[in-house]
Enzyme design. Structure first.
Site, PDB file in Angstrom:
ATOM      1  N   SER A  48       1.078  -1.341   0.077  1.00 17.61           N
ATOM      2  CA  SER A  48       0.054   0.099   0.143  1.00 17.61           C
ATOM      3  C   SER A  48       0.929   1.266   0.004  1.00 17.61           C
ATOM      4  CB  SER A  48      -0.826  -0.042   1.186  1.00 17.61           C
ATOM      5  OG  SER A  48      -1.763   1.215   1.273  1.00 17.61           O
ATOM      6  N   LYS A  79      -1.218  -0.983  -4.334  1.00 14.00           N
ATOM      7  CA  LYS A  79      -2.363  -0.350  -4.122  1.00 14.00           C
ATOM      8  C   LYS A  79      -1.941   1.184  -4.027  1.00 14.00           C
ATOM      9  CE  LYS A  79      -4.999   0.415   0.171  1.00 14.00           C
ATOM     10  NZ  LYS A  79      -5.809  -0.428   1.040  1.00 14.00           N
ATOM     11  N   LYS A 128      -2.697   5.115  -2.967  1.00 13.43           N
ATOM     12  CA  LYS A 128      -3.796   6.008  -2.318  1.00 13.43           C
ATOM     13  C   LYS A 128      -3.855   7.165  -3.328  1.00 13.43           C
ATOM     14  CE  LYS A 128      -4.095   4.040   1.913  1.00 13.43           C
ATOM     15  NZ  LYS A 128      -5.272   3.717   2.690  1.00 13.43           N
ATOM     16  N   ASP A 180      -6.967   3.205  -3.759  1.00 15.96           N
ATOM     17  CA  ASP A 180      -7.830   3.434  -2.567  1.00 15.96           C
ATOM     18  C   ASP A 180      -7.952   4.931  -2.334  1.00 15.96           C
ATOM     19  OD1 ASP A 180      -8.985   3.283  -0.216  1.00 15.96           O
ATOM     20  OD2 ASP A 180      -7.505   2.322   0.872  1.00 15.96           O
ATOM     21  N   GLU A 218     -11.106   1.321  -4.354  1.00 17.86           N
ATOM     22  CA  GLU A 218     -11.486   1.002  -3.036  1.00 17.86           C
ATOM     23  C   GLU A 218     -12.008   2.432  -2.373  1.00 17.86           C
ATOM     24  OE1 GLU A 218      -8.422  -1.084  -0.700  1.00 17.86           O
ATOM     25  OE2 GLU A 218      -9.367  -0.307   1.225  1.00 17.86           O
ATOM     26  N   ASP A 273     -14.353  -0.888   1.797  1.00 20.87           N
ATOM     27  CA  ASP A 273     -13.689  -0.959   3.251  1.00 20.87           C
ATOM     28  C   ASP A 273     -14.247  -0.450   4.150  1.00 20.87           C
ATOM     29  OD1 ASP A 273     -11.769  -0.778   5.258  1.00 20.87           O
ATOM     30  OD2 ASP A 273     -10.317   0.392   3.900  1.00 20.87           O
ATOM     31  N   LYS A 299     -11.148  -6.228   7.219  1.00 20.82           N
ATOM     32  CA  LYS A 299     -10.241  -5.735   8.341  1.00 20.82           C
ATOM     33  C   LYS A 299     -10.820  -6.077   9.478  1.00 20.82           C
ATOM     34  CE  LYS A 299      -8.139  -1.811   5.789  1.00 20.82           C
ATOM     35  NZ  LYS A 299      -7.983  -0.372   6.088  1.00 20.82           N
ATOM     36  N   GLY A 318      -4.582  -3.673   5.880  1.00 19.17           N
ATOM     37  CA  GLY A 318      -3.853  -3.316   6.795  1.00 19.17           C
ATOM     38  C   GLY A 318      -4.313  -2.080   7.505  1.00 19.17           C
TER      39      GLY A 318
HETATM   40 MG   LIG Z   1      -8.929   1.406   2.635  1.00 21.87          MG
END
Ligand SMILES: [Mg+2]
Length: 375
Positions: free
Chosen positions: A138, A164, A166, A192, A217, A242, A266, A294
């Site tokens: 991530s 992933k 952001k 994400d 996401e 999420d 999660k 995570g």
């Molecule tokens: Mg997320």
């Protein structure tokens, strides 16, 4: 089968190797809430409450979880005869709203304690079937596009099975296009957004459809399902939820509404393992893949995520980076590692969480602690 007679809470400050930035801010050290659970017969285990310092992911924070555990949650468990860890969620949930991460830290600790007492690995008790799990990385929001491209390239070369990225307004289409152009069509990329967009951004998000992402996401609000369903109808790329999925019922609503096609589970976000397993099973029955995200866990929290991700419908790579990616030094031995093909080994040889906690390091990092006893 279990009777807790003591719980110790500790707050540690674990230094990060590099600052971690998401759409809402930046962090240099992680405030972490650890629990140690003791059974009346002498067995014990560690667990981690995955709350953040600030309420920017969920309404919970470390400073809400601590008193909630002390005043409301621990008294429901201390001294009680617990038949099985699968019943702990209901005991913590009855007439006690929210505080899912605080509940999860205790509930998951009970699963680990039960595994320890039974002499089996935690993954086995949860129903895990995998011995190795693929991991992705991530990447927080980087200072510029070349830095992001370099980090993605480096991650893929290191063996990570998924990158992933952001995203936030102004750091999205152009940034991911650059990574796609540089890393090639075969690279497994996803975005994400951590709630950074609204339905007004649908046109912009549709431009991501051309970049062949595995998923986008949680682009919209943290507790939304209806607008995600509207957005999903406009996109070819699967939406992954999420923040919005906090229980089995929310997962059922997601399927009913068509609010997405993938769930990032999660366990801390859904109140622990009983709900995680229920969501996993429900998703499997509906042909929906899941993966394990995570929360910047220490090696203790990582042990719980790895055990959960060994269940069969966790078919997409999790965010299970090695300890050395985040921490100058982790608090467990052995530290978490991955091999050159991005696989993390599920501990098989020891009962419980499968890693030893470095008590000296935990002691050195502790800024406060509190011991609770059965009365
Ligand atoms: Mg997320």
């Amino acid at each position: 089968m279990m009777r807790l007679d003591r719980i110790i809470l500790r707050e540690i400050r674990l230094p990060l190797r590099e600052p971690f930035r998401i759409s809402s801010g930046e962090m240099r050290e992680r405030r972490i809430l650890l629990l140690e659970l003791f059974d009346a017969d002498g067995a014990s285990t560690w667990s981690e409450c995955v709350v953040d310092d600030a309420p920017n992911y969920s309404p919970e924070t470390l400073d809400t979880a601590w008193p909630t555990i002390v005043r409301w949650l621990a008294p429901r468990l201390l001294g009680a005869e617990l038949d099985a860890p699968s019943g702990v969620h209901a005991r913590l949930e009855a007439d006690l709203r929210g505080h899912l991460m605080a509940k999860a830290a205790l509930e998951m600790g009970c699963w680990a304690l039960a595994a320890t007492k039974l002499g089996v690995p935690l993954s086995t008790l949860l129903g895990g079937t995998r011995t190795h799990i693929g991991t992705g990385i991530s990447l927080g929001i980087q200072r510029d596009i070349p830095t992001l491209v370099a980090k993605a390239t480096e991650a893929l070369a290191a063996g990570y099975q998924k990158v992933k990225i952001k995203i936030a307004p102004g750091r999205d289409v152009e940034w991911i296009s650059a990574v796609r152009a540089s890393c090639g069509a075969a690279a497994h990329l996803m975005a994400d957004a951590n709630n950074a967009y609204t339905l007004d951004d649908a046109d912009l998000l549709q431009r991501l459809d051309g970049l062949d992402l595995m998923m986008i996401e949680q682009p919209l609000a943290w507790d939304d399902l209806v607008r995600h369903a509207q957005l999903q109808r406009l996109l070819r790329t699967p939406l992954c939820l999420d923040e919005s999925i906090t229980s089995l019922e929310r997962a059922q609503d997601m399927v009913a509404l068509g609010a997405g096609r993938i769930i990032n589970i999660k366990p801390g976000r859904v109140g622990g393992f009983a709900q995680s397993i229920a969501i996993h099973d429900y998703a499997a029955d509906h042909g929906m893949p899941v993966w394990c995200g995570g929360m910047l866990e220490s090696g203790i929290g990582r042990a719980y995520n790895v055990a959960l991700a060994s269940l069969p419908n966790f078919t997409l790579p999790g965010d299970l980076s090695p300890s050395a990616r985040y921490w100058t030094q982790d608090i467990v031995a052995p530290e978490w590692t991955m091999d050159g093909t991005g696989m993390v080994a599920v501990p098989q040889s020891a009962p419980g969480i499968g890693v030893e906690v470095d008590r000296d390091r935990v002691r050195a990092l502790t800024v406060r602690s509190e011991e609770l006893r059965a009365t």
